[in-house]
Design an enzyme around this catalytic site. Structure first.
Site, PDB file in Angstrom:
ATOM      1  N   ASN A 190       5.537   9.447  -5.017  1.00 16.96           N
ATOM      2  CA  ASN A 190       4.324  10.017  -5.618  1.00 16.96           C
ATOM      3  C   ASN A 190       4.033   9.457  -7.005  1.00 16.96           C
ATOM      4  O   ASN A 190       3.204  10.004  -7.743  1.00 16.96           O
ATOM      5  CB  ASN A 190       4.425  11.543  -5.696  1.00 16.96           C
ATOM      6  CG  ASN A 190       4.218  12.183  -4.337  1.00 16.96           C
ATOM      7  OD1 ASN A 190       3.706  11.549  -3.426  1.00 16.96           O
ATOM      8  ND2 ASN A 190       4.622  13.436  -4.194  1.00 16.96           N
ATOM      9  N   LEU A 210      -5.504   2.971   1.920  1.00 11.94           N
ATOM     10  CA  LEU A 210      -4.327   2.874   1.041  1.00 11.94           C
ATOM     11  C   LEU A 210      -3.237   3.850   1.452  1.00 11.94           C
ATOM     12  O   LEU A 210      -2.067   3.659   1.114  1.00 11.94           O
ATOM     13  CB  LEU A 210      -4.739   3.172  -0.412  1.00 11.94           C
ATOM     14  CG  LEU A 210      -5.788   2.245  -1.038  1.00 11.94           C
ATOM     15  CD1 LEU A 210      -6.220   2.775  -2.397  1.00 11.94           C
ATOM     16  CD2 LEU A 210      -5.237   0.820  -1.171  1.00 11.94           C
ATOM     17  N   THR A 257      -2.472   7.579   4.306  1.00 13.55           N
ATOM     18  CA  THR A 257      -2.998   8.622   5.195  1.00 13.55           C
ATOM     19  C   THR A 257      -2.077   9.827   5.154  1.00 13.55           C
ATOM     20  O   THR A 257      -0.885   9.720   4.859  1.00 13.55           O
ATOM     21  CB  THR A 257      -3.074   8.138   6.659  1.00 13.55           C
ATOM     22  OG1 THR A 257      -1.761   7.783   7.099  1.00 13.55           O
ATOM     23  CG2 THR A 257      -4.001   6.957   6.809  1.00 13.55           C
ATOM     24  N   GLY A 258      -2.664  10.990   5.450  1.00 17.39           N
ATOM     25  CA  GLY A 258      -1.893  12.221   5.583  1.00 17.39           C
ATOM     26  C   GLY A 258      -2.390  12.949   6.814  1.00 17.39           C
ATOM     27  O   GLY A 258      -3.179  12.414   7.586  1.00 17.39           O
ATOM     28  N   GLY A 299       1.053  -0.131  -6.566  1.00 16.83           N
ATOM     29  CA  GLY A 299       1.744   0.540  -5.469  1.00 16.83           C
ATOM     30  C   GLY A 299       2.801   1.516  -5.971  1.00 16.83           C
ATOM     31  O   GLY A 299       2.861   1.851  -7.154  1.00 16.83           O
ATOM     32  N   PRO A 326      -3.176  -0.550  -8.523  1.00 12.42           N
ATOM     33  CA  PRO A 326      -2.875  -1.650  -7.601  1.00 12.42           C
ATOM     34  C   PRO A 326      -1.400  -2.013  -7.499  1.00 12.42           C
ATOM     35  O   PRO A 326      -1.011  -2.780  -6.616  1.00 12.42           O
ATOM     36  CB  PRO A 326      -3.685  -2.820  -8.178  1.00 12.42           C
ATOM     37  CG  PRO A 326      -3.825  -2.508  -9.628  1.00 12.42           C
ATOM     38  CD  PRO A 326      -3.900  -1.014  -9.717  1.00 12.42           C
ATOM     39  N   PHE A 354      -4.386  15.456   6.968  1.00 11.53           N
ATOM     40  CA  PHE A 354      -5.789  15.866   6.910  1.00 11.53           C
ATOM     41  C   PHE A 354      -6.589  15.069   5.879  1.00 11.53           C
ATOM     42  O   PHE A 354      -7.682  15.453   5.500  1.00 11.53           O
ATOM     43  CB  PHE A 354      -5.894  17.373   6.606  1.00 11.53           C
ATOM     44  CG  PHE A 354      -5.205  17.778   5.334  1.00 11.53           C
ATOM     45  CD1 PHE A 354      -5.897  17.829   4.130  1.00 11.53           C
ATOM     46  CD2 PHE A 354      -3.861  18.104   5.338  1.00 11.53           C
ATOM     47  CE1 PHE A 354      -5.254  18.198   2.958  1.00 11.53           C
ATOM     48  CE2 PHE A 354      -3.214  18.468   4.172  1.00 11.53           C
ATOM     49  CZ  PHE A 354      -3.921  18.519   2.974  1.00 11.53           C
ATOM     50  N   TYR A 377      -7.806   3.530  -9.280  1.00 12.60           N
ATOM     51  CA  TYR A 377      -6.978   2.757  -8.352  1.00 12.60           C
ATOM     52  C   TYR A 377      -5.794   2.160  -9.088  1.00 12.60           C
ATOM     53  O   TYR A 377      -5.946   1.548 -10.148  1.00 12.60           O
ATOM     54  CB  TYR A 377      -7.823   1.647  -7.704  1.00 12.60           C
ATOM     55  CG  TYR A 377      -7.030   0.693  -6.842  1.00 12.60           C
ATOM     56  CD1 TYR A 377      -6.148   1.163  -5.868  1.00 12.60           C
ATOM     57  CD2 TYR A 377      -7.157  -0.698  -6.988  1.00 12.60           C
ATOM     58  CE1 TYR A 377      -5.415   0.295  -5.078  1.00 12.60           C
ATOM     59  CE2 TYR A 377      -6.441  -1.575  -6.193  1.00 12.60           C
ATOM     60  CZ  TYR A 377      -5.569  -1.071  -5.239  1.00 12.60           C
ATOM     61  OH  TYR A 377      -4.836  -1.937  -4.459  1.00 12.60           O
ATOM     62  N   THR A 422      10.117  18.125  -1.153  1.00 15.42           N
ATOM     63  CA  THR A 422      10.884  17.178  -0.335  1.00 15.42           C
ATOM     64  C   THR A 422      12.358  17.576  -0.430  1.00 15.42           C
ATOM     65  O   THR A 422      12.845  17.825  -1.547  1.00 15.42           O
ATOM     66  CB  THR A 422      10.664  15.749  -0.868  1.00 15.42           C
ATOM     67  OG1 THR A 422       9.253  15.483  -0.821  1.00 15.42           O
ATOM     68  CG2 THR A 422      11.402  14.721  -0.050  1.00 15.42           C
ATOM     69  N   ASP A 447       6.391  18.399  -6.491  1.00 12.65           N
ATOM     70  CA  ASP A 447       6.693  17.350  -5.495  1.00 12.65           C
ATOM     71  C   ASP A 447       7.032  16.028  -6.174  1.00 12.65           C
ATOM     72  O   ASP A 447       6.601  14.965  -5.728  1.00 12.65           O
ATOM     73  CB  ASP A 447       5.517  17.177  -4.531  1.00 12.65           C
ATOM     74  CG  ASP A 447       5.940  16.511  -3.209  1.00 12.65           C
ATOM     75  OD1 ASP A 447       7.155  16.530  -2.895  1.00 12.65           O
ATOM     76  OD2 ASP A 447       5.069  15.991  -2.495  1.00 12.65           O
ATOM     77  N   LYS A 480       8.809  12.800  -6.894  1.00 15.66           N
ATOM     78  CA  LYS A 480       9.666  11.861  -6.162  1.00 15.66           C
ATOM     79  C   LYS A 480       9.055  10.472  -6.326  1.00 15.66           C
ATOM     80  O   LYS A 480       7.869  10.343  -6.670  1.00 15.66           O
ATOM     81  CB  LYS A 480       9.748  12.245  -4.676  1.00 15.66           C
ATOM     82  CG  LYS A 480       8.405  12.320  -3.965  1.00 15.66           C
ATOM     83  CD  LYS A 480       8.581  12.758  -2.516  1.00 15.66           C
ATOM     84  CE  LYS A 480       7.241  12.891  -1.810  1.00 15.66           C
ATOM     85  NZ  LYS A 480       7.380  13.303  -0.404  1.00 15.66           N
TER      86      LYS A 480
END
Length: 404
Positions: A219, A90, A92-93, A173, A171, A95, A169, A250, A214, A216
């Site tokens: 997020n 869903l 990635t970053g 988005g 869904p 780490f 979750y 940001t 953070d 925005k």
């Protein structure tokens, strides 16, 4: 749970036959312990299979309880990665990777038990000097688990190589995607989303003493019912009445005191909230340039320009929030979040009904089922090359991950 396991480990049954000597227990202490752990693991999986049915908005007092006493937010000593089927990435970053996962369980309805599983490799967390951030994130999420508009960390756990956060979750988005498609939100839509964010900030600041740092559109996710869920607590920090100096966030959303490095607290979130409301209504943030240094100059100057079509109450709210002087910033002045809630722009909001999730969201995602991922991008598969979490690293760092 630990007490229950302890009880099971130390409970010895005896034969009640008429005077007959009891049979000696031939199982070893290790076998009995393994058996107790297996039962505890099954109990936890059963609870996960029924978790969706039991969701309800907790009161602020219930959310504020010790995570080990809540139904959510605890550290699990029994869950394993093998208890879940990894379906799709869903996000990635640097780490971490977040997967949509399904609970592997034969019980009825378990196939619909889907979650977001955030996987953080210990060696990457250490190499990128993110140990403190990751611990902050896990502990803040545990503290706030159960809030109706914050991503719920159902449980955390770990194995030799990785740390895991099992999350609900969403869904729908990112709100960012809907805002880009719509170009801007109308006033009622903006008010609805902004009001749910006010309730989040009120709880974080006034109950937990946490600065989110953070805020925005990227997020903020939309759940299956059209409500917001704030995610990614990597920069969140318990500051209470102290000030902190870490530069994070940001560029377009940074508060002037962060840029000046004069020390900052929870007031940074009210500044970012003002920027967010502006972006909802206009389609872009008020301070923007290709060059981040130019953005910082505009922010420190703090001169807002409003389109003529924006309502006077919206302008007044944003101006109050995006005030360079923190002692005069709405949300940070006397009254705190209540002063924001009482602003005329929110006159049509029933705050109690909103908190109980009884107000219909303006955008309810169309879904094919609980595991629908159409609102998420495609990501490259993980690289097979992995640095080992060796004994030397383990000896130095493993204690830092005890909370998981």
């Amino acid at each position: 749970m630990a007490a229950k396991i302890h009880q099971m480990l130390h409970h010895h049954s005896s034969s009640k036959d008429s005077g007959a000597p009891s049979e000696p227990d031939s199982t070893s202490p290790f076998e009995r312990q393994d058996s107790a752990m297996d039962r505890a693991r099954e109990d936890e999986k059963r609870a996960l299979a029924q978790w969706e049915d039991k969701q309800r908005p907790m009161s602020p007092g219930e959310v504020h309880m010790d995570p080990e006493r809540k139904a959510v937010g605890h550290s699990s000593r029994t869950l394993r990665k093998q208890d879940f089927e990894l379906i799709k990435t869903l996000g990635t970053g640097t780490f971490a990777r977040v997967w949509l996962v399904r609970l592997l369980d034969d019980r009825k309805g378990a196939q619909d038990s889907v979650f977001a599983l955030k996987i953080l490799r210990k060696v990457d967390v250490i190499r990128l000097k993110q140990v403190e951030h990751v611990r902050n994130e896990r502990n803040v999420l545990a503290a706030v688990a159960g809030h109706p508009f914050i991503t719920t960390m159902v449980a955390s756990f770990q194995d030799h190589d990785s740390l895991y956060m099992l999350l609900d979750y969403c869904p729908g988005g990112e709100v960012f995607s809907y805002l880009r498609r719509a170009r801007r939100f109308n006033e009622p839509t903006s008010q609805f989303y902004a009001a749910e964010i006010v309730l989040i900030l009120e709880y974080l600041h006034e109950k937990e003493g946490v600065a989110y740092r953070d805020l925005k559109p990227e997020n903020i996710l939309i759940d299956a019912e059209g409500h917001l869920k704030l995610v990614d607590f990597g920069f969140a920090k318990k500051v209470e009445n102290r000030e902190t100096y870490t530069l994070c966030g940001t560029p377009e959303y940074l508060a002037p005191e962060v840029i000046r490095n004069t020390g900052h607290g929870t007031a940074v979130d009210w500044w970012a909230f003002g920027i967010l409301v502006y972006e909802f209504l206009v389609g872009q943030p008020p301070f923007w340039d290709q060059n981040p240094m130019k953005i910082y100059e505009q922010i420190v100057e703090g001169r807002l320009r409003f389109p003529s079509a924006m309502s006077s109450s919206a302008r007044d709210l944003i101006s109050g929030l995006c005030t360079v002087d923190t002692s005069k910033r709405l949300g940070n002045i006397q009254g705190g979040a209540q002063a924001v809630k009482s602003h005329p722009w929110f006159a049509n909001i029933d705050w109690d009904q909103l908190y109980q999730r009884k107000v219909q969201g303006p955008i309810v995602p169309h879904l094919r089922g609980p595991a629908d991922t159409r609102n998420f991008d495609e990501y490259e598969p993980e690289s097979g090359e992995r640095e080992a979490y060796g004994e030397e690293l383990r000896a130095k760092w493993e204690g830092f991950f005890d909370d998981f």
